[in-house]
Design a protein around this motif. Sequence first.
Motif, PDB file in Angstrom:
ATOM      1  N   ALA A   1       0.861  -1.201   0.000  1.00  0.00           N
ATOM      2  CA  ALA A   1       0.000   0.000   0.000  1.00  0.00           C
ATOM      3  C   ALA A   1       0.886   1.236   0.000  1.00  0.00           C
ATOM      4  O   ALA A   1       1.863   1.315   0.752  1.00  0.00           O
ATOM      5  CB  ALA A   1      -0.889   0.004   1.237  1.00  0.00           C
ATOM      6  N   ASN A   2       0.555   2.176  -0.866  1.00  0.00           N
ATOM      7  CA  ASN A   2       1.267   3.456  -0.880  1.00  0.00           C
ATOM      8  C   ASN A   2       0.278   4.515  -1.365  1.00  0.00           C
ATOM      9  O   ASN A   2      -0.878   4.219  -1.681  1.00  0.00           O
ATOM     10  CB  ASN A   2       2.508   3.376  -1.781  1.00  0.00           C
ATOM     11  CG  ASN A   2       3.421   4.577  -1.605  1.00  0.00           C
ATOM     12  OD1 ASN A   2       3.758   4.945  -0.475  1.00  0.00           O
ATOM     13  ND2 ASN A   2       3.809   5.221  -2.688  1.00  0.00           N
ATOM     14  N   LYS A   3       0.730   5.739  -1.419  1.00  0.00           N
ATOM     15  CA  LYS A   3      -0.116   6.882  -1.779  1.00  0.00           C
ATOM     16  C   LYS A   3      -0.961   6.599  -3.020  1.00  0.00           C
ATOM     17  O   LYS A   3      -0.472   6.012  -3.983  1.00  0.00           O
ATOM     18  CB  LYS A   3       0.790   8.100  -1.997  1.00  0.00           C
ATOM     19  CG  LYS A   3       0.107   9.394  -2.375  1.00  0.00           C
ATOM     20  CD  LYS A   3      -1.006   9.789  -1.454  1.00  0.00           C
ATOM     21  CE  LYS A   3      -0.609   9.896  -0.001  1.00  0.00           C
ATOM     22  NZ  LYS A   3      -1.782   9.974   0.912  1.00  0.00           N
ATOM     23  N   ILE A   4      -2.204   7.043  -2.978  1.00  0.00           N
ATOM     24  CA  ILE A   4      -3.123   6.865  -4.100  1.00  0.00           C
ATOM     25  C   ILE A   4      -2.450   7.316  -5.413  1.00  0.00           C
ATOM     26  O   ILE A   4      -1.809   8.365  -5.460  1.00  0.00           O
ATOM     27  CB  ILE A   4      -4.441   7.664  -3.842  1.00  0.00           C
ATOM     28  CG1 ILE A   4      -5.513   7.294  -4.857  1.00  0.00           C
ATOM     29  CG2 ILE A   4      -4.213   9.172  -3.813  1.00  0.00           C
ATOM     30  CD1 ILE A   4      -6.187   5.993  -4.538  1.00  0.00           C
ATOM     31  N   GLY A   5      -2.570   6.470  -6.413  1.00  0.00           N
ATOM     32  CA  GLY A   5      -1.919   6.756  -7.698  1.00  0.00           C
ATOM     33  C   GLY A   5      -0.710   5.869  -7.942  1.00  0.00           C
ATOM     34  O   GLY A   5      -0.261   5.714  -9.076  1.00  0.00           O
ATOM     35  N   THR A   6      -0.208   5.241  -6.874  1.00  0.00           N
ATOM     36  CA  THR A   6       0.970   4.379  -7.025  1.00  0.00           C
ATOM     37  C   THR A   6       0.636   3.159  -7.890  1.00  0.00           C
ATOM     38  O   THR A   6       1.420   2.757  -8.757  1.00  0.00           O
ATOM     39  CB  THR A   6       1.481   3.925  -5.643  1.00  0.00           C
ATOM     40  OG1 THR A   6       1.764   5.080  -4.856  1.00  0.00           O
ATOM     41  CG2 THR A   6       2.740   3.087  -5.764  1.00  0.00           C
ATOM     42  N   TYR A   7      -0.547   2.589  -7.649  1.00  0.00           N
ATOM     43  CA  TYR A   7      -0.968   1.411  -8.424  1.00  0.00           C
ATOM     44  C   TYR A   7      -1.025   1.755  -9.920  1.00  0.00           C
ATOM     45  O   TYR A   7      -0.577   0.969 -10.766  1.00  0.00           O
ATOM     46  CB  TYR A   7      -2.320   0.924  -7.896  1.00  0.00           C
ATOM     47  CG  TYR A   7      -2.980  -0.153  -8.711  1.00  0.00           C
ATOM     48  CD1 TYR A   7      -2.299  -1.322  -9.057  1.00  0.00           C
ATOM     49  CD2 TYR A   7      -4.299  -0.007  -9.141  1.00  0.00           C
ATOM     50  CE1 TYR A   7      -2.917  -2.309  -9.810  1.00  0.00           C
ATOM     51  CE2 TYR A   7      -4.923  -0.990  -9.893  1.00  0.00           C
ATOM     52  CZ  TYR A   7      -4.225  -2.135 -10.230  1.00  0.00           C
ATOM     53  OH  TYR A   7      -4.831  -3.109 -10.977  1.00  0.00           O
ATOM     54  N   THR A   8      -1.544   2.927 -10.227  1.00  0.00           N
ATOM     55  CA  THR A   8      -1.620   3.366 -11.630  1.00  0.00           C
ATOM     56  C   THR A   8      -0.212   3.411 -12.238  1.00  0.00           C
ATOM     57  O   THR A   8       0.002   2.973 -13.372  1.00  0.00           O
ATOM     58  CB  THR A   8      -2.246   4.780 -11.700  1.00  0.00           C
ATOM     59  OG1 THR A   8      -3.337   4.840 -10.795  1.00  0.00           O
ATOM     60  CG2 THR A   8      -2.681   5.131 -13.099  1.00  0.00           C
ATOM     61  N   VAL A   9       0.738   3.954 -11.481  1.00  0.00           N
ATOM     62  CA  VAL A   9       2.128   4.031 -11.957  1.00  0.00           C
ATOM     63  C   VAL A   9       2.667   2.615 -12.202  1.00  0.00           C
ATOM     64  O   VAL A   9       3.332   2.346 -13.211  1.00  0.00           O
ATOM     65  CB  VAL A   9       3.024   4.773 -10.933  1.00  0.00           C
ATOM     66  CG1 VAL A   9       4.491   4.730 -11.356  1.00  0.00           C
ATOM     67  CG2 VAL A   9       2.567   6.214 -10.750  1.00  0.00           C
TER      68      VAL A   9
END
Length: 352
Positions: free
Chosen positions: A251-259
């Motif tokens: 889990a990390n800051k929102i948007g990390t998964y998109t990256v």
Amino acid sequence: MSTPEFHAIAPISWSDEHDCLLLLDQTLLPDEETWLHCRQVEDVAAAIKRLSVRGAPAIGVSAAYGLVVGLHGASDDDFRRRFDETSETLGATRPTAVNLRWALEKGREVFEAHADEGVEACRAKLLEWAKDLQSRDVQTNRTMGDNGAHLFQEGDRVLTHCNAGALATAGYGTAVGVIASAFREGRLGQVWVDETRPLLQGARLTAWEMEKLGIPYRLVTDSSVGALMSRGLVDRVVVGADRVAANGDAANKIGTYTVAVLANRHGVPFYVAAPRSTIDPRTPTGNEIPIEIRDSDEVTAFGGHRVSPRETEAMNFAFDVTPNELIAGIITEVGVLEAPYEESIRRALAMD
Ligand code: MRU
């Protein structure tokens, strides 16, 4: 090349003179460098909630000092109750960063070991422990930086999301620590800094750190990542984490998964840099990681001005989860962990 002053950024400090915790108020950066004086546990809890201090390891270290702050003025008769309440107040601030729970549990061990010595002696032991935790965090990050820098090739252009720098830790940073070490070793070309909507930790904090460290960087909107990668302008990604599950989901800051999805699409290695205190063997997979949902206003307003119709309700997930199969390696203080993560994580946690 000038040698950057890596110790210059230290967002957490204890004042023996004033017997209080000092926190650099990150909500005011980059414009103002103002220090908050936390004399009561409520001050520490409020600072964590409003992100005056943020980033998983920094939250953990602040909570450790928060336990000391909470015992201020307690008597031998009521200090156990005070400790329990303090721990509960701090534990309720932010749900995702496991370093918070980790620090509170370690703090309780110190408390139990010295509770029979009375409040003053017990508080002194907790303070000693918190100071040690703070300095060990910096050391851990430096080691992690060295471990991660070896992954870089000369001239690499690296992208990072949010702020996993000195500000998010006791000093030096996790993902930014790796980047700083690669820079020091002459391997870094340039950093792409994602601005990180909605609270702009990238634009406000990572860019500020890049300036302080003299590292070449360019700021980009979060939505630019696909365009950058499709043009071959990103060689690797390094991000931090708030919690790594036992199977390596992070889990990390929102948007990390998109990256991470974009990196996978374009064959760009995606690394997570996280100390072992961020790995949670009690959370089996990313599905069980509690994800903080923050105030709608953080999305519907920008810089204090409303940008959407008055009636708009936003959905403001503060974090997302990147599944382990998108992660090329987890950079820790005991080495770079690789898949299968259940095994490499188990081994890493068992090491001294
Ligand atoms: O909401 P924040 O600013 O606390 O989120 C911080 C992050 O997502 C960081 O990347 C993470 O905590 C790692 S910090 C070394």
